[in-house]
Motif scaffolding. Structure first.
Motif, PDB file in Angstrom:
ATOM      1  N   TYR A  72      22.155 -10.199  46.257  1.00 26.59           N
ATOM      2  CA  TYR A  72      22.816 -10.412  44.976  1.00 26.59           C
ATOM      3  C   TYR A  72      21.957 -11.243  44.024  1.00 26.59           C
ATOM      4  O   TYR A  72      21.056 -11.964  44.440  1.00 26.59           O
ATOM      5  N   ASP A  73      22.210 -11.038  42.726  1.00 25.23           N
ATOM      6  CA  ASP A  73      21.599 -11.809  41.633  1.00 25.23           C
ATOM      7  C   ASP A  73      20.101 -11.584  41.434  1.00 25.23           C
ATOM      8  O   ASP A  73      19.412 -12.457  40.905  1.00 25.23           O
ATOM      9  N   THR A  75      17.065 -10.270  39.403  1.00 29.04           N
ATOM     10  CA  THR A  75      16.806  -9.867  38.027  1.00 29.04           C
ATOM     11  C   THR A  75      15.326  -9.558  37.849  1.00 29.04           C
ATOM     12  O   THR A  75      14.495  -9.993  38.639  1.00 29.04           O
ATOM     13  N   GLY A 115      16.902 -13.726  43.333  1.00 27.39           N
ATOM     14  CA  GLY A 115      18.071 -13.273  44.068  1.00 27.39           C
ATOM     15  C   GLY A 115      18.279 -14.020  45.369  1.00 27.39           C
ATOM     16  O   GLY A 115      17.483 -14.877  45.760  1.00 27.39           O
ATOM     17  N   LYS A 116      19.361 -13.671  46.021  1.00 30.65           N
ATOM     18  CA  LYS A 116      19.713 -14.243  47.318  1.00 30.65           C
ATOM     19  C   LYS A 116      19.852 -13.115  48.331  1.00 30.65           C
ATOM     20  O   LYS A 116      20.332 -12.028  48.010  1.00 30.65           O
ATOM     21  N   CYS A 164      22.212  -5.732  43.268  1.00 31.66           N
ATOM     22  CA  CYS A 164      22.895  -6.232  44.454  1.00 31.66           C
ATOM     23  C   CYS A 164      22.785  -5.156  45.528  1.00 31.66           C
ATOM     24  O   CYS A 164      22.386  -4.030  45.266  1.00 31.66           O
ATOM     25  N   SER A 198      21.997  -7.396  36.956  1.00 32.50           N
ATOM     26  CA  SER A 198      21.206  -7.708  38.138  1.00 32.50           C
ATOM     27  C   SER A 198      21.336  -6.604  39.184  1.00 32.50           C
ATOM     28  O   SER A 198      22.069  -5.639  38.992  1.00 32.50           O
TER      29      SER A 198
END
Length: 140
Positions: free
Chosen positions: A85-86, A88, A97-98, A48, A46
């Motif tokens: 983060y996260d 994809t 993501g966040k 970040c 992923s």
């Protein structure tokens, strides 16, 4: 002869219409607010991103994450804070993501989309359609 010329012309136009490979999203990006600089990198499978600098961090490198909704996190410094983060997907759009926003201490669902070699669109949503979008510019 005419048919061969038309086929060659169509093939050439097809090559011109093919989109170029997407630029790599990793690197250092300038946000449009508070002089923020975020480094986006690969984290396993992923994407970040961490906050390297901002106007506030330049004034006080020890600035804390005082607006975090989790009181136990308020002691961490903003410098080098992971805020993306996260994500994809790819090669030009990443989802799932966040996005952590240290200005309000909230974490939002996000997408990242390259809209040019040196620009990306970051979108963070509480719940659609309640979203905020920013365009970031590549620094390196």
């Amino acid at each position: 002869m005419f048919r061969t010329t038309m086929i060659a012309a169509a093939a050439t136009l097809g090559l011109l219409a093919t989109p170029a490979l997407a630029a790599d999203v990793t690197g250092l990006w300038q946000t449009p607010t508070n002089g923020g600089q975020v480094e986006i990198a690969r984290c396993g499978n992923s994407l970040c991103g961490k906050l390297l600098s901002s106007n506030h961090i330049r004034e006080n490198p020890a600035l804390k994450d005082v607006k975090n909704k989790d009181e136990s996190q308020r002691v961490r410094t903003l410098k080098n804070l992971q805020m993306l983060y996260d994500f994809t997907g790819g090669p030009s759009k990443w989802t799932g993501g966040k996005v952590y926003n240290p200005d309000d201490g909230g974490t939002y669902s996000g997408t990242i989309e390259l809209i040019g070699e040196n620009q990306l669109k970051l979108k963070g949503c509480i719940v659609a359609p309640f979203c905020k979008t920013q365009v970031w510019t590549r620094l390196k």
